[in-house]
Design a protein around this motif. Structure first.
Motif, PDB file in Angstrom:
ATOM      1  N   HIS A   7       0.831  -1.205   0.000  1.00  0.00           N
ATOM      2  CA  HIS A   7       0.000   0.000   0.000  1.00  0.00           C
ATOM      3  C   HIS A   7       0.874   1.268   0.000  1.00  0.00           C
ATOM      4  O   HIS A   7       0.666   2.173  -0.814  1.00  0.00           O
ATOM      5  CB  HIS A   7      -0.920  -0.008   1.222  1.00  0.00           C
ATOM      6  CG  HIS A   7      -1.821   1.180   1.331  1.00  0.00           C
ATOM      7  ND1 HIS A   7      -3.122   1.174   0.877  1.00  0.00           N
ATOM      8  CD2 HIS A   7      -1.612   2.438   1.818  1.00  0.00           C
ATOM      9  CE1 HIS A   7      -3.666   2.355   1.085  1.00  0.00           C
ATOM     10  NE2 HIS A   7      -2.771   3.146   1.658  1.00  0.00           N
ATOM     11  N   GLU A   8       1.838   1.333   0.909  1.00  0.00           N
ATOM     12  CA  GLU A   8       2.616   2.577   1.039  1.00  0.00           C
ATOM     13  C   GLU A   8       3.504   2.819  -0.178  1.00  0.00           C
ATOM     14  O   GLU A   8       3.689   3.962  -0.598  1.00  0.00           O
ATOM     15  CB  GLU A   8       3.433   2.573   2.339  1.00  0.00           C
ATOM     16  CG  GLU A   8       2.606   2.390   3.620  1.00  0.00           C
ATOM     17  CD  GLU A   8       1.416   3.342   3.765  1.00  0.00           C
ATOM     18  OE1 GLU A   8       1.414   4.423   3.132  1.00  0.00           O
ATOM     19  OE2 GLU A   8       0.478   3.001   4.508  1.00  0.00           O
ATOM     20  N   HIS A  11       1.575   4.527  -2.878  1.00  0.00           N
ATOM     21  CA  HIS A  11       1.347   5.973  -2.770  1.00  0.00           C
ATOM     22  C   HIS A  11       2.373   6.789  -3.559  1.00  0.00           C
ATOM     23  O   HIS A  11       2.146   7.979  -3.822  1.00  0.00           O
ATOM     24  CB  HIS A  11       1.350   6.407  -1.302  1.00  0.00           C
ATOM     25  CG  HIS A  11       0.017   6.236  -0.631  1.00  0.00           C
ATOM     26  ND1 HIS A  11      -1.159   6.688  -1.176  1.00  0.00           N
ATOM     27  CD2 HIS A  11      -0.320   5.669   0.566  1.00  0.00           C
ATOM     28  CE1 HIS A  11      -2.166   6.403  -0.353  1.00  0.00           C
ATOM     29  NE2 HIS A  11      -1.688   5.778   0.704  1.00  0.00           N
ATOM     30  N   GLU A  30      -6.438   7.341  -1.491  1.00  0.00           N
ATOM     31  CA  GLU A  30      -6.558   6.096  -0.719  1.00  0.00           C
ATOM     32  C   GLU A  30      -7.382   5.032  -1.450  1.00  0.00           C
ATOM     33  O   GLU A  30      -7.067   3.856  -1.404  1.00  0.00           O
ATOM     34  CB  GLU A  30      -7.177   6.389   0.655  1.00  0.00           C
ATOM     35  CG  GLU A  30      -6.339   7.306   1.545  1.00  0.00           C
ATOM     36  CD  GLU A  30      -4.956   6.754   1.873  1.00  0.00           C
ATOM     37  OE1 GLU A  30      -4.601   5.659   1.401  1.00  0.00           O
ATOM     38  OE2 GLU A  30      -4.227   7.440   2.612  1.00  0.00           O
ATOM     39  N   ASN A  33      -5.398   3.914  -4.624  1.00  0.00           N
ATOM     40  CA  ASN A  33      -4.221   3.166  -4.183  1.00  0.00           C
ATOM     41  C   ASN A  33      -4.610   1.826  -3.563  1.00  0.00           C
ATOM     42  O   ASN A  33      -3.946   0.816  -3.782  1.00  0.00           O
ATOM     43  CB  ASN A  33      -3.403   4.007  -3.200  1.00  0.00           C
ATOM     44  CG  ASN A  33      -2.123   3.323  -2.810  1.00  0.00           C
ATOM     45  OD1 ASN A  33      -1.452   2.730  -3.649  1.00  0.00           O
ATOM     46  ND2 ASN A  33      -1.784   3.368  -1.538  1.00  0.00           N
ATOM     47  N   TYR A  87     -11.418   4.393   1.536  1.00  0.00           N
ATOM     48  CA  TYR A  87     -10.553   3.301   1.057  1.00  0.00           C
ATOM     49  C   TYR A  87     -11.382   2.193   0.396  1.00  0.00           C
ATOM     50  O   TYR A  87     -11.203   1.870  -0.765  1.00  0.00           O
ATOM     51  CB  TYR A  87      -9.781   2.662   2.222  1.00  0.00           C
ATOM     52  CG  TYR A  87      -8.714   3.515   2.884  1.00  0.00           C
ATOM     53  CD1 TYR A  87      -9.040   4.668   3.582  1.00  0.00           C
ATOM     54  CD2 TYR A  87      -7.376   3.121   2.855  1.00  0.00           C
ATOM     55  CE1 TYR A  87      -8.066   5.414   4.224  1.00  0.00           C
ATOM     56  CE2 TYR A  87      -6.389   3.867   3.502  1.00  0.00           C
ATOM     57  CZ  TYR A  87      -6.747   5.011   4.182  1.00  0.00           C
ATOM     58  OH  TYR A  87      -5.775   5.741   4.809  1.00  0.00           O
TER      59      TYR A  87
END
Ligand SMILES: [Zn+2]
Length: 367
Positions: A7-8, A11, A30, A33, A87
């Protein structure tokens, strides 16, 4: 941990390169992603327990009372359930577009085109909506309106089924064409249509298969949970017009079964209608009707089908891909589903943010 790392890293792209305004529209970074995160997880391991991919994972949120819901198109400061709204719902909405409404090829082309066009620029929601329509050539206004601007859920009800044999010289018949095999509808809660299609796509090599050293605790854990039924079934795309000649009609008269299905839209959100037929000899068929069936009347539709074999039962959305919040009205003959109390009792473990302190599967194993 794998999910968070994926996930990170994601970004870097949303919202850092495709540089949307995260203070105004959290879902644009969010949500998009989280969608890319799920795609990546499912290429990592076909049995990755992704939380924001399968449509049915958002139904608990979407059946909340309306005063606890806001549309996705809400300023970030005004959202109550941030995780589900910014999300989960947008990510799952994109997955429904990809798997159920547009198809993978058209969706992937259009979504890539959005990223390509808006890299190093500042897109707004309308830029995403317009690019998806422009690149695909599909009218998706109804979907943006329903999924992103409203809080209406999907609840398609199969209200009635009428059965009869086709009479001699019947004028109106509906033909069925275009047979193609797909995997049988899956029977357990750990699988979904994306995972099934990934398995069927022989060009996909999962990372945990390509490099066996990646097969960690969770890889083994998931293997114990999932029983996959890969028996082939059949998908049928119905033709919309009468294509039988009089001679053909006479040939089939008296040997066919007619089924008239009445549907109503109880949730407000229109969706494709996906029908699983189970015949008396135990075989199954799937029929996928595009969302345009609701075009002239978004409250009720009636459609008649011709079948060689007698139908034992009918199920709507058997793969749970439309986020239908009430599966109790999806079957004929009607089936009883677990009550909310039973569902509550059958759940265990904590989700992220659940704050119950319950151990995760790996922690339980170590004890
Ligand atoms: Zn994030």
């Amino acid at each position: 941990m794998l999910g968070v790392v994926i996930h990170e890293v994601g970004h870097n792209f949303f919202p850092m390169i495709i540089n949307s305004d995260e203070r105004q529209w959290s879902w644009m970074d969010e949500g998009l992603n989280s969608f890319c995160q799920t795609l990546t997880e499912e290429l990592w391991d076909n049995k990755f327990p992704s939380n924001r991919g399968a449509a049915y994972k958002i139904t608990d949120y979407m059946r909340l009372p309306k005063d606890q819901l806001e549309p996705i198109m809400t300023n970030s400061e005004n959202i109550i359930s941030f995780g589900a709204n910014a999300y989960g719902k947008p990510a799952i909405g994109l997955n429904i577009l990809r798997e159920t409404i547009m198809g993978r090829e058209l969706f992937d082309f259009s979504f890539r085109e959005y990223a390509r066009r808006w890299a190093f620029k500042h897109p707004t929601p309308a830029d995403l909506f317009r690019t998806m329509e422009d690149a695909s050539g599909e009218d998706l206004d109804w979907y943006w309106r329903g999924w992103f601007y409203s809080t209406d859920p999907c609840d398609i009800s199969l209200d009635s089924v009428k059965w009869s044999n086709l009479a001699q010289n019947e004028n109106q018949v509906t033909s069925s064409t275009s047979l193609q095999p797909i995997a049988k509808p899956i029977l357990n809660p750990y699988d979904d249509i994306s995972k099934i299609r990934n398995r069927e796509d022989k060009t996909i090599v999962f990372a945990t298969d390509a490099d066996k050293s990646l097969q960690d605790f969770y890889w083994k854990y998931a293997r114990g949970m999932v029983k996959v039924d890969t028996t082939a079934a059949t998908i049928i795309t119905p033709a919309v017009t009468d294509t039988f000649t009089t001679e053909q009609k006479n040939q089939i008269a008296g040997t066919k079964n007619l089924y008239e299905l009445s549907f109503s839209n109880k949730g407000g959100l229109v969706m494709p209608i996906i029908i699983e037929w189970t015949f008396k000899d135990g075989t199954k068929e799937m029929t996928r009707i595009p969302v345009q069936i609701w075009r002239k009347n978004e409250n009720k539709v009636v459609k008649t089908f011709v079948k060689d074999k007698e139908v034992a039962s009918i199920k709507i959305d058997p793969l749970r891909e439309t986020a239908d919040i009430n599966e109790g009205n999806n079957a004929w003959p009607s089936i009883t589903t677990a009550s909310k109390f039973q569902l509550f009792k059958s759940r265990s473990g904590a989700t992220r943010g659940g704050a119950t302190g319950a151990a995760n599967p790996m922690q339980r194993e170590i004890k």
